[in-house]
Design an enzyme around this catalytic site. Structure first.
Site, mmCIF file in Angstrom:
data_model
loop_
_atom_site.group_PDB
_atom_site.id
_atom_site.type_symbol
_atom_site.label_atom_id
_atom_site.label_comp_id
_atom_site.label_asym_id
_atom_site.label_seq_id
_atom_site.Cartn_x
_atom_site.Cartn_y
_atom_site.Cartn_z
ATOM 1 N NE ARG A 7 -2.769 -0.038 3.025
ATOM 2 C CZ ARG A 7 -4.192 0.377 2.841
ATOM 3 N NH1 ARG A 7 -5.482 -0.423 2.203
ATOM 4 N NH2 ARG A 7 -4.689 1.692 3.740
ATOM 5 N NE ARG A 52 5.990 8.915 -4.379
ATOM 6 C CZ ARG A 52 5.074 9.524 -3.205
ATOM 7 N NH1 ARG A 52 5.942 10.212 -2.451
ATOM 8 N NH2 ARG A 52 3.618 9.200 -3.553
ATOM 9 N NE ARG A 97 -3.705 -5.872 16.444
ATOM 10 C CZ ARG A 97 -3.786 -6.003 17.143
ATOM 11 N NH1 ARG A 97 -3.893 -7.568 18.067
ATOM 12 N NH2 ARG A 97 -2.331 -5.633 17.849
ATOM 13 N NE ARG A 140 -2.806 6.046 11.915
ATOM 14 C CZ ARG A 140 -3.629 5.005 11.277
ATOM 15 N NH1 ARG A 140 -2.438 5.388 10.018
ATOM 16 N NH2 ARG A 140 -4.287 4.784 11.019
ATOM 17 C CD GLU A 152 -5.182 5.704 14.786
ATOM 18 O OE1 GLU A 152 -5.428 6.166 14.383
ATOM 19 O OE2 GLU A 152 -4.847 4.518 14.118
ATOM 20 C CE1 TYR A 181 -6.555 -2.018 5.450
ATOM 21 C CE2 TYR A 181 -4.249 -2.474 5.275
ATOM 22 C CZ TYR A 181 -4.454 -1.847 5.549
ATOM 23 O OH TYR A 181 -4.017 -0.943 5.873
ATOM 24 C CG ASP A 222 -7.848 2.787 1.549
ATOM 25 O OD1 ASP A 222 -7.812 2.824 2.735
ATOM 26 O OD2 ASP A 222 -6.598 2.517 0.093
HETATM 27 P P1 FAD Z 1 -18.379 1.026 8.268
HETATM 28 O O1 FAD Z 1 -17.655 2.028 8.670
HETATM 29 O O2 FAD Z 1 -17.232 -0.487 9.310
HETATM 30 O O3 FAD Z 1 -19.785 0.495 8.000
HETATM 31 C C1 FAD Z 1 -20.667 -0.612 8.508
HETATM 32 C C2 FAD Z 1 -21.541 -0.151 9.902
HETATM 33 O O4 FAD Z 1 -22.269 -0.861 9.962
HETATM 34 C C3 FAD Z 1 -21.162 0.479 11.114
HETATM 35 O O5 FAD Z 1 -21.693 1.974 11.171
HETATM 36 C C4 FAD Z 1 -21.522 -0.610 12.446
HETATM 37 O O6 FAD Z 1 -22.150 -0.009 13.365
HETATM 38 C C5 FAD Z 1 -22.892 -1.019 10.763
HETATM 39 N N1 FAD Z 1 -22.831 -2.173 12.069
HETATM 40 C C6 FAD Z 1 -22.319 -3.231 11.526
HETATM 41 N N2 FAD Z 1 -23.135 -4.534 12.444
HETATM 42 C C7 FAD Z 1 -23.838 -4.199 12.983
HETATM 43 C C8 FAD Z 1 -25.216 -4.805 13.194
HETATM 44 N N3 FAD Z 1 -25.653 -5.721 13.753
HETATM 45 N N4 FAD Z 1 -26.733 -4.351 13.337
HETATM 46 C C9 FAD Z 1 -26.725 -2.393 12.757
HETATM 47 N N5 FAD Z 1 -24.980 -1.835 12.447
HETATM 48 C C10 FAD Z 1 -23.956 -3.071 12.047
HETATM 49 N N6 FAD Z 1 -10.001 4.850 3.558
HETATM 50 C C11 FAD Z 1 -9.393 5.359 3.087
HETATM 51 O O7 FAD Z 1 -9.632 5.568 1.737
HETATM 52 N N7 FAD Z 1 -8.466 6.931 3.625
HETATM 53 C C12 FAD Z 1 -7.763 7.070 4.742
HETATM 54 O O8 FAD Z 1 -7.399 7.478 5.369
HETATM 55 C C13 FAD Z 1 -8.716 5.715 6.269
HETATM 56 N N8 FAD Z 1 -8.232 5.600 7.421
HETATM 57 C C14 FAD Z 1 -8.925 4.737 7.714
HETATM 58 C C15 FAD Z 1 -8.458 3.869 9.288
HETATM 59 C C16 FAD Z 1 -9.069 3.358 9.724
HETATM 60 C C17 FAD Z 1 -8.624 3.504 11.542
HETATM 61 C C18 FAD Z 1 -9.565 2.697 9.426
HETATM 62 C C19 FAD Z 1 -10.680 1.214 10.741
HETATM 63 C C20 FAD Z 1 -10.143 2.473 7.787
HETATM 64 C C21 FAD Z 1 -9.629 3.221 7.583
HETATM 65 N N9 FAD Z 1 -10.160 3.396 5.449
HETATM 66 C C22 FAD Z 1 -9.735 4.719 5.600
HETATM 67 C C23 FAD Z 1 -11.561 3.145 5.278
HETATM 68 C C24 FAD Z 1 -12.367 3.595 5.349
HETATM 69 O O9 FAD Z 1 -13.092 3.524 7.042
HETATM 70 C C25 FAD Z 1 -13.906 1.782 4.491
HETATM 71 O O10 FAD Z 1 -13.158 1.778 3.572
HETATM 72 C C26 FAD Z 1 -14.811 3.094 4.880
HETATM 73 O O11 FAD Z 1 -15.432 3.374 6.295
HETATM 74 C C27 FAD Z 1 -16.149 1.501 4.499
HETATM 75 O O12 FAD Z 1 -17.174 1.708 4.828
HETATM 76 P P2 FAD Z 1 -18.426 0.690 4.825
HETATM 77 O O13 FAD Z 1 -19.556 0.932 5.250
HETATM 78 O O14 FAD Z 1 -17.666 -0.664 4.556
HETATM 79 O O15 FAD Z 1 -17.677 -0.035 7.163
HETATM 80 N N1 UDP Z 2 3.285 1.206 7.844
HETATM 81 C C1 UDP Z 2 5.008 0.982 8.544
HETATM 82 N N2 UDP Z 2 5.078 2.017 9.118
HETATM 83 C C2 UDP Z 2 4.454 3.084 9.338
HETATM 84 C C3 UDP Z 2 3.257 3.611 8.420
HETATM 85 C C4 UDP Z 2 3.103 2.067 7.831
HETATM 86 O O1 UDP Z 2 5.362 -0.168 9.032
HETATM 87 O O2 UDP Z 2 5.161 4.016 9.789
HETATM 88 C C5 UDP Z 2 2.825 -0.397 7.662
HETATM 89 C C6 UDP Z 2 2.314 -1.138 8.354
HETATM 90 O O3 UDP Z 2 2.505 -2.165 8.069
HETATM 91 C C7 UDP Z 2 0.827 -0.783 7.676
HETATM 92 C C8 UDP Z 2 0.695 -0.525 6.468
HETATM 93 O O4 UDP Z 2 2.239 0.275 6.458
HETATM 94 O O5 UDP Z 2 -0.188 -2.014 8.274
HETATM 95 C C9 UDP Z 2 -0.148 0.030 5.642
HETATM 96 O O6 UDP Z 2 -0.144 1.826 6.152
HETATM 97 P P1 UDP Z 2 -1.378 2.880 6.246
HETATM 98 O O7 UDP Z 2 -0.614 3.829 6.938
HETATM 99 O O8 UDP Z 2 -1.993 2.486 5.309
HETATM 100 O O9 UDP Z 2 -2.777 2.016 6.888
HETATM 101 P P2 UDP Z 2 -3.735 2.974 7.401
HETATM 102 O O10 UDP Z 2 -3.729 3.951 6.670
HETATM 103 O O11 UDP Z 2 -4.461 0.951 6.253
HETATM 104 O O12 UDP Z 2 -4.333 1.852 9.081
#
Ligand code: FAD
Ligand code: UDP
Length: 367
Positions: free
Chosen positions: A172, A176, A249, A280, A300, A348, A350
């Site tokens: 991911r 560069r 996780r 972070r 986090e 996983y 985005d």
């Molecule tokens: P979710 O947002 O998880 O929505 C699912 C919903 O279903 C939740 O609100 C939950 O409460 C509900 N639900 C589950 N089970 C039930 C049930 N039994 N009854 C009723 N409701 C229920 N993507 C990016 O592009 N850029 C980023 O910088 C980025 N950062 C991230 C950082 C973190 C820490 C995480 C975990 C993810 C990140 N992502 C990022 C990914 C992004 O969060 C997801 O792509 C997106 O939010 C997924 O949407 P979703 O609708 O599939 O899931």
């Molecule tokens: N990663 C790392 N060091 C960093 C940042 C990321 O080794 O400082 C690795 C780590 O394994 C992580 C993966 O790169 O799970 C993807 O990072 P990203 O920032 O895309 O994670 P997310 O935004 O999904 O938490």
């Protein structure tokens, strides 16, 4: 007759995009969510004039112009470019791995010098085909960058040694040999001005919404509420963990308001040493350059997940992927249930990929 065309379980991005597309076709939608808020993981809450990314920092980025145009219907995006800092003990580096990182690490200036050092470190390892994250990382950036910026962070993040993790996780991140701290290679990037919750609100306009409502309780009393169900919760839970539980996780956010207007000078600072317990610190105001006398930060902590906890990251190793296939087969046999999103497909993903998948499914379903 059923009251709704669709019962949409989950008001996250997948559920909201599907609902929006269905509403445009005059379908009646009920959206339920077990959380007290809409938006799933992209929910933002305004505190002290700062949009706090409550379930983790979210930066929108995509190379797909159609998806960018789609999301821009719902918000104006700023020109935020993600450029995280990595702190390893008392050393500070730029991410992703680029010439700024290498010049600081080895006191060099040119791409050739950086490549020579990495090649020398790689040659000593004799890795021909990387089989796991450790080998993949070592064969991309050599031992120094791996030891200082990847190993500790990854083990904290995933709770497993790097040689037990799939290689794709590290792919991911860009590598560069230019002086470019942009974390993403994508053409389009930004943060929606005013936060993500507004986007979801607009998408869900016209739907009935019930929060604090768990599907498994709700459906017992409302069996015939809708013709079809769009389910974005955990797929294994839907089938009562029949084949066993998929592993996730979990993340714990320790959010704090501080009496300073600028705590760390950047939105994202990664702590890559294994000794620091969190992965972070996010300083939310920097995403939108929010004016506020105070600041809000979130540390986090990545943690082990057990049934009942909020799932955040799927652990897509071979064992779990095999298990998911079995649930995927069951899901495909369900005539009236559509499975989608990060939890429903154990991917996983985005945000841009979630939107693309919701649009594709909606197109097939609603045409
Ligand atoms: P979710 O947002 O998880 O929505 C699912 C919903 O279903 C939740 O609100 C939950 O409460 C509900 N639900 C589950 N089970 C039930 C049930 N039994 N009854 C009723 N409701 C229920 N993507 C990016 O592009 N850029 C980023 O910088 C980025 N950062 C991230 C950082 C973190 C820490 C995480 C975990 C993810 C990140 N992502 C990022 C990914 C992004 O969060 C997801 O792509 C997106 O939010 C997924 O949407 P979703 O609708 O599939 O899931
Ligand atoms: N990663 C790392 N060091 C960093 C940042 C990321 O080794 O400082 C690795 C780590 O394994 C992580 C993966 O790169 O799970 C993807 O990072 P990203 O920032 O895309 O994670 P997310 O935004 O999904 O938490």
């Amino acid at each position: 007759m059923n009251k709704y065309d669709y019962l949409i379980v989950g008001s996250g991005l997948f559920g909201a995009v599907f609902a929006h597309e269905a509403l445009k076709k005059n379908k009646k939608c009920l959206v339920i969510d077990k959380r007290p808020n809409i938006g799933g993981n992209i929910y933002t809450e305004n505190l002290d004039n700062i949009n706090v990314h409550k379930y983790g920092a979210h930066i929108f980025h995509t190379s797909n112009k159609d998806i960018w145009d789609y999301i821009c219907q719902f918000a104006d995006f700023n020109n935020y470019i993600n450029s995280p800092i990595a702190i390893y003990n008392d050393e500070l580096y730029n991410l992703p791995f680029n010439m700024n990182t290498f010049s600081k690490m080895w006191d060099i200036k040119t791409p050739d010098e950086a490549k020579t050092i990495i090649e020398k470190q790689k040659a000593d390892l004799h890795i021909t085909e990387p089989k796991n994250l450790e080998e993949q990382a070592l064969s991309l950036v050599g031992t120094d960058v791996y030891e200082k910026l990847i190993k500790g962070y990854t083990q904290k993040q995933w709770g497993r040694p790097c040689d037990e993790l799939p290689a794709f996780i590290i792919k991911r991140l860009p590598l560069r040999f230019t002086y470019d701290n942009n974390y993403f290679n994508d053409r389009y990037q930004g943060i929606p001005i005013g936060g993500y919750t507004k986007i979801i609100k607009k998408m869900l306009k016209g739907a009935d919404i019930k929060l604090n409502t768990d599907y498994f309780d709700f459906i017992k009393q409302n069996k015939n509420i809708a013709n079809k169900i769009v389910y974005t919760g955990e797929i294994d839970k839907f089938f009562d963990y029949k084949y066993g539980a998929l592993e996730w996780r979990a993340v714990r956010f320790e959010t704090e308001k501080l009496n300073t207007d600028n705590y760390q000078g950047n939105a994202v600072v990664n702590y890559t040493s294994a000794d620091v317990p969190f992965t972070r610190i996010i300083e939310h105001k920097h995403f939108e350059k929010s004016e506020s006398e105070v600041t809000i930060i979130s540390r986090e902590y990545s943690s082990e997940w057990k049934i009942g906890d909020e799932p955040y990251y799927p652990i897509n190793n071979d064992k779990n992927n095999e298990l998911y296939k079995k649930y995927g087969k069951l899901a495909s046999e369900q005539k009236n249930v559509i499975f989608g999103g990060r939890l429903g497909t154990y991917k996983y993903y985005d945000m841009d990929k979630v939107i693309a998948s919701a649009l594709e499914i909606a197109k097939n379903e609603l045409s």
